[in-house]
Enzyme design. Structure first.
Site, mmCIF file in Angstrom:
data_model
loop_
_atom_site.group_PDB
_atom_site.id
_atom_site.type_symbol
_atom_site.label_atom_id
_atom_site.label_comp_id
_atom_site.label_asym_id
_atom_site.label_seq_id
_atom_site.Cartn_x
_atom_site.Cartn_y
_atom_site.Cartn_z
ATOM 1 N N HIS A 42 1.165 5.253 1.186
ATOM 2 C CA HIS A 42 0.588 6.211 2.141
ATOM 3 C C HIS A 42 1.268 7.564 1.946
ATOM 4 O O HIS A 42 2.499 7.620 1.891
ATOM 5 C CB HIS A 42 0.806 5.688 3.563
ATOM 6 C CG HIS A 42 0.354 6.649 4.610
ATOM 7 N ND1 HIS A 42 -0.947 7.100 4.684
ATOM 8 C CD2 HIS A 42 1.024 7.273 5.608
ATOM 9 C CE1 HIS A 42 -1.046 7.958 5.692
ATOM 10 N NE2 HIS A 42 0.130 8.074 6.256
ATOM 11 N N ASN A 85 0.859 -1.186 0.000
ATOM 12 C CA ASN A 85 0.000 0.000 0.000
ATOM 13 C C ASN A 85 0.892 1.231 0.000
ATOM 14 O O ASN A 85 2.010 1.198 0.502
ATOM 15 C CB ASN A 85 -0.885 0.003 1.250
ATOM 16 C CG ASN A 85 -1.974 1.064 1.219
ATOM 17 O OD1 ASN A 85 -2.201 1.719 0.197
ATOM 18 N ND2 ASN A 85 -2.655 1.235 2.337
ATOM 19 N N ALA A 142 -2.206 -5.781 9.665
ATOM 20 C CA ALA A 142 -3.539 -5.519 10.201
ATOM 21 C C ALA A 142 -3.701 -4.092 10.729
ATOM 22 O O ALA A 142 -4.812 -3.680 11.052
ATOM 23 C CB ALA A 142 -3.849 -6.537 11.300
ATOM 24 N N GLY A 143 -2.642 -3.333 10.823
ATOM 25 C CA GLY A 143 -2.727 -1.985 11.376
ATOM 26 C C GLY A 143 -3.033 -0.940 10.319
ATOM 27 O O GLY A 143 -3.231 -1.246 9.142
HETATM 28 C C1 GRF Z 1 -2.521 8.901 -2.868
HETATM 29 O O1 GRF Z 1 -1.793 9.979 -2.353
HETATM 30 C C2 GRF Z 1 -2.635 7.789 -1.872
HETATM 31 O O2 GRF Z 1 -1.469 7.557 -1.126
HETATM 32 C C3 GRF Z 1 -3.717 8.332 -1.000
HETATM 33 O O3 GRF Z 1 -4.655 8.866 -1.908
HETATM 34 C C4 GRF Z 1 -3.981 9.251 -3.085
HETATM 35 C C5 GRF Z 1 -4.592 8.495 -4.225
HETATM 36 O O4 GRF Z 1 -4.330 9.108 -5.424
HETATM 37 N N1 GRF Z 1 -4.229 7.373 -0.080
HETATM 38 P P1 GRF Z 1 -4.735 8.458 -6.824
HETATM 39 O O5 GRF Z 1 -6.134 7.918 -6.714
HETATM 40 O O6 GRF Z 1 -3.717 7.383 -7.134
HETATM 41 O O7 GRF Z 1 -4.641 9.580 -7.800
#
Ligand code: GRF
Length: 204
Positions: A112, A110, A145-146
């Site tokens: 972030h 993922n 899981a966090g």
């Molecule tokens: C990204 O910054 C992601 O980390 C965050 O939301 C944004 C999603 O952007 N959770 P996109 O949909 O890929 O344009």
């Protein structure tokens, strides 16, 4: 990892991270291919991007299931149908649960928009701005899981400017985030990776 590992990408919004992966995968030398794109909602640009690229899509909405746990299992089933080698959450705004992680834990990453372990959760750029940090960035991690707590694959740093708003800051983060995602997923696909406790080694 097999040759040209199969990626399933999950999105919730505009899908610019997905688009960066789709563009990279257009070159066979990149080493991976996106075989399906899933979402937790309809009518988003992320799904439209997949459709334009001719990639199969699926939707699993929490509200269509009688419990979060049934949704989690249904999502895992839909992902499993495409036999992914790696699952990429790219702006997927739901926490996956136990059922999903029992199948894809260790194989799901993922991204972030903050430098973990600072500012986990839904408002990374706003929280960083509010705190007054001078640098922030994005973190790619192996999902556990966090909330944004998994072992870190890569991080990228961006400056916070004096006149930033949440949206200018988030846009600057997203430019760096997309580059990090493409570079790291490509390396994971081509070289493999090992998760050893909190340490992730590429080229495992
Ligand atoms: C990204 O910054 C992601 O980390 C965050 O939301 C944004 C999603 O952007 N959770 P996109 O949909 O890929 O344009």
């Amino acid at each position: 990892m097999p040759a040209r590992p199969r990626l399933v990408v999950l999105v919730s919004g505009s899908g610019t991270n997905l688009q960066a992966l789709l563009d990279a995968c257009a070159d066979p030398a990149y080493g991976a291919r996106v075989v399906a794109v899933g979402a937790d909602r309809d009518d988003i640009e992320g799904l439209a991007r997949a459709e334009r690229a001719g990639i199969p899509t699926f939707v699993a909405k929490v509200g269509d299931y009688s419990s979060r746990s049934y949704w989690d299992r249904a999502l895992a089933d839909k992902v499993a149908a495409f036999e992914p080698d790696l699952v990429v959450l790219a702006g997927f705004m739901k926490l996956v649960g136990e059922k999903f992680l029992s199948r894809f834990g260790g194989l799901t990453v993922n991204t972030h928009p903050a430098l973990s372990p600072s500012f986990p959760g839904m408002h990374g750029p706003a929280d960083a701005l509010e705190y007054g940090v001078k640098v922030t960035g994005a973190t790619l991690f192996v999902v556990d899981a966090g909330v944004d707590t998994g072992a870190i694959v890569a991080q990228t740093v961006v400056p916070v400017e004096d006149d930033d708003t949440v949206s200018t800051l988030h846009e600057r983060i997203k430019v760096a985030e997309r580059a990090m995602l493409v570079e790291s997923v490509g390396r994971m696909a081509r070289e493999g990776f090992v998760v050893d406790g909190r340490r992730v080694r590429l080229g495992g």
